[in-house]
Design an enzyme around this catalytic site. Structure first.
Site, PDB file in Angstrom:
ATOM      1  N   ASP A  23      -7.125  -1.026  -4.370  1.00 50.60           N
ATOM      2  CA  ASP A  23      -8.175  -0.658  -3.420  1.00 50.60           C
ATOM      3  C   ASP A  23      -9.071   0.441  -3.974  1.00 50.60           C
ATOM      4  OD1 ASP A  23      -7.053  -2.480  -1.591  1.00 50.60           O
ATOM      5  OD2 ASP A  23      -5.725  -0.942  -0.766  1.00 50.60           O
ATOM      6  N   ASP A  77       0.856  -1.187   0.000  1.00 45.61           N
ATOM      7  CA  ASP A  77       0.000   0.000   0.000  1.00 45.61           C
ATOM      8  C   ASP A  77       0.891   1.235   0.000  1.00 45.61           C
ATOM      9  OD1 ASP A  77      -2.434  -1.376   0.045  1.00 45.61           O
ATOM     10  OD2 ASP A  77      -2.525  -1.409   2.226  1.00 45.61           O
TER      11      ASP A  77
END
Length: 167
Positions: free
Chosen positions: A144, A126
């Site tokens: 995401d 991430d």
């Protein structure tokens, strides 16, 4: 399946491939160029660039599980969900409304991108840190964002269906 419908399905597959490539290439770049936890401001008080390894799912849920449980569980669920969505898209393409088609076209590359990361590295890379001044919301990636956009499309599909039923 007629020619126009087949063309739309191929276009969807192309978009899925492009979005998957964006996600995977961005994660490769982050891992190669940004040290873990280094923070770079992109938009002051809103988005930072940072490299983190999410061992769980959303908001690091399940990240504390032992690897021998966590990895088979998360990879298995991801494989089942992705396979199910692909089957659903292919099997019911003619019956699906446009918003559902858009939703699947956005969710699938996100699910696949995070699945590849989790299966290959044991975690998901991430890097977009969303915050409001000192209040931190979450750190995520393109996958995401794609999944979130796809969910919005599903909600739009539900709202359109609900309105047509009430009318």
């Amino acid at each position: 399946m007629d020619g126009e419908c087949l063309m739309k399905l191929r276009y969807s597959a192309f978009i899925i491939a492009v979005l998957l490539a964006i996600d995977l290439v961005s994660k490769i770049w982050i891992r190669a160029n940004i040290p873990l936890y280094e923070l770079t401001t992109l938009i002051p008080n809103f988005i930072d660039l940072t490299h983190v390894q999410n061992r769980g799912v959303s908001f690091s849920f399940l990240s504390d599980l032992n690897d021998s449980i966590r990895l088979p569980l998360l990879i298995g669920v991801s494989v089942l969900a992705t396979t199910g969505m692909i089957f659903y898209q292919l099997r019911y393409w003619l019956e699906l409304d446009e918003w559902t088609k858009y939703g699947l076209t956005w969710i699938l590359p996100g699910a696949m991108g995070n699945l590849v990361d989790r299966a290959w590295f044991g975690h998901v890379t991430d890097f977009f840190h969303f915050r409001w001044f000192e209040f931190s919301f979450f750190v995520n990636n393109f996958a995401d964002i794609f999944i979130s956009f796809g969910v919005v499309c599903f909600i739009a599909s539900s709202l359109v269906s609900f309105r047509s039923v009430k009318a």
